[in-house]
Design an enzyme around this catalytic site. Structure first.
Site, PDB file in Angstrom:
ATOM      1  N   PRO A  20       7.988 -40.173   5.336  1.00  0.00           N
ATOM      2  CG  PRO A  20       8.728 -39.454   7.409  1.00  0.00           C
ATOM      3  CD  PRO A  20       9.052 -40.416   6.310  1.00  0.00           C
ATOM      4  CD  GLU A  21       3.732 -38.153   0.486  1.00  0.00           C
ATOM      5  OE1 GLU A  21       3.491 -37.192  -0.264  1.00  0.00           O
ATOM      6  OE2 GLU A  21       3.188 -39.271   0.357  1.00  0.00           O
TER       7      GLU A  21
ATOM      8  CE  LYS B 157       9.300 -37.153  -0.148  1.00  0.00           C
ATOM      9  NZ  LYS B 157       9.273 -38.461  -0.847  1.00  0.00           N
TER      10      LYS B 157
END
Length: 332
Positions: free
Chosen positions: A2-3, A52
């Site tokens: 996930p960014e 993140k």
């Protein structure tokens, strides 16, 4: 992985559904049993993301730090408050995203994601598994509460209406306030945390003294927080920057524009749940892009295809053990 936009949306979800309420905490897998025992019964006071990483604050200055890494995800079940909508559904946030939110303007992409209410960066195989378990927004678990534990759940957080299960994170640890602040101090600036102008100056100073290629600097979480493989490729193309250029050789005005572009793109990602990086789209083009990831980006995942601007074949190489997509003509 996930960014940054995904993690900010997950933190927002916790703020809506957990902050201000005591939680029941457990570690069905057993690997976080001691930590869960500390959290048991404490009220969640705050949820925030930096790049993140996510930090959940509980009573008595206890912080939970979570880094999802490559394989981590949060599964939500029960009453999920998303924007102005309350949905009774199951939702996964992290590698996949929210389920069950029913909006008139829903746009479903080629992996079954409702693009306008998406939370994370979908992983197609998990999306299909999740979709196959749903009927009208409900899983096969029916009305059982709390929902049964499925698979390896590192941490379950539960209140009277909502359940959040954490699976496969790179990091899941309790921290004191000082430890939390020390962790954040090691991270690069995040446009959604702190003063955006100060973040810009810090980013510019760091990049302009580094001999490291700009393509690696944008992925370095100590230089700037939240950028991953997709945003890296797209930002460099949008700025027409040759990826191998040492940071110190990138003109200052270009470095500033990279930061300002990240401010824009992160905001779009948080609001839409998607890494939309193409500008100037008409309504029909925008809806098509939201429905198909292949139409959202300039260069990412387009190796061997013609550049959308000049027609040159998009290049693919490995740099820093990650794939880099770029146009050898536009980014000279």
């Amino acid at each position: 992985m996930p960014e940054g936009h995904s993690v900010h949306r997950i933190a927002r979800q916790f703020a809506r559904n957990f902050v201000g309420r005591p939680v029941q905490a457990s570690s069905p897998q057993g690997r976080f049993a001691e930590g869960a025992a500390v959290l048991q019964g404490r009220e969640m006071l705050q949820a925030m993301a930096v790049g993140k990483q996510m930090f959940l604050e509980f009573e008595d200055a206890v912080w939970l730090r979570v880094h999802l890494g490559l394989y981590g995800a949060w599964d939500f079940a029960g009453e999920i408050v998303a924007d102005a909508t309350i949905a009774s559904a199951n939702g996964r946030m992290g590698q996949t995203n929210q389920r069950g939110t029913d909006l008139d303007e829903a746009i479903f992409d080629d992996a079954g994601e409702n693009s306008l209410t998406s939370i994370g960066a979908p992983r197609r195989t998990r999306v299909h598994v999740r979709m196959s378990e749903q009927t009208s927004g409900l899983s096969d678990e029916g009305d059982e509460w709390p929902p049964p534990v499925v698979g390896q759940v590192r941490l379950r957080l539960l209140n009277e209406t909502t359940c959040a299960d954490l699976r496969g994170p790179t990091a899941c640890a309790l921290q004191s306030t000082d430890e939390m602040l020390a962790t954040i101090a090691k991270l690069g600036p995040d446009p959604l945390v702190g003063d955006v102008d100060e973040g810009e100056e810090r980013f510019v100073r760091t990049v302009r003294r580094k001999p490291t290629p700009i393509a690696l600097l944008l992925m370095d979480q100590a230089v700037i927080s939240g950028i991953g493989n997709v945003y890296r490729a797209e930002m460099l193309f949008r700025a027409r920057v040759e990826p191998h250029t040492p940071g110190r050789d990138v003109p200052e005005e270009v470095v500033r524009e990279l930061w300002r572009d990240w401010v824009r793109l992160l905001s779009i990602g948080v609001e839409t749940g998607q890494m939309m990086t193409m500008d100037g789209l008409g309504e029909a083009e925008y809806r098509a892009a939201m429905a198909s990831r292949d139409d959202r980006h300039w260069v990412y995942h387009r190796a061997g295809l013609p550049c959308r601007v000049c027609g040159t074949e998009i290049a693919l190489e490995e740099i820093g053990a990650r794939k880099l997509y770029w146009c050898p003509s536009c980014q000279r």
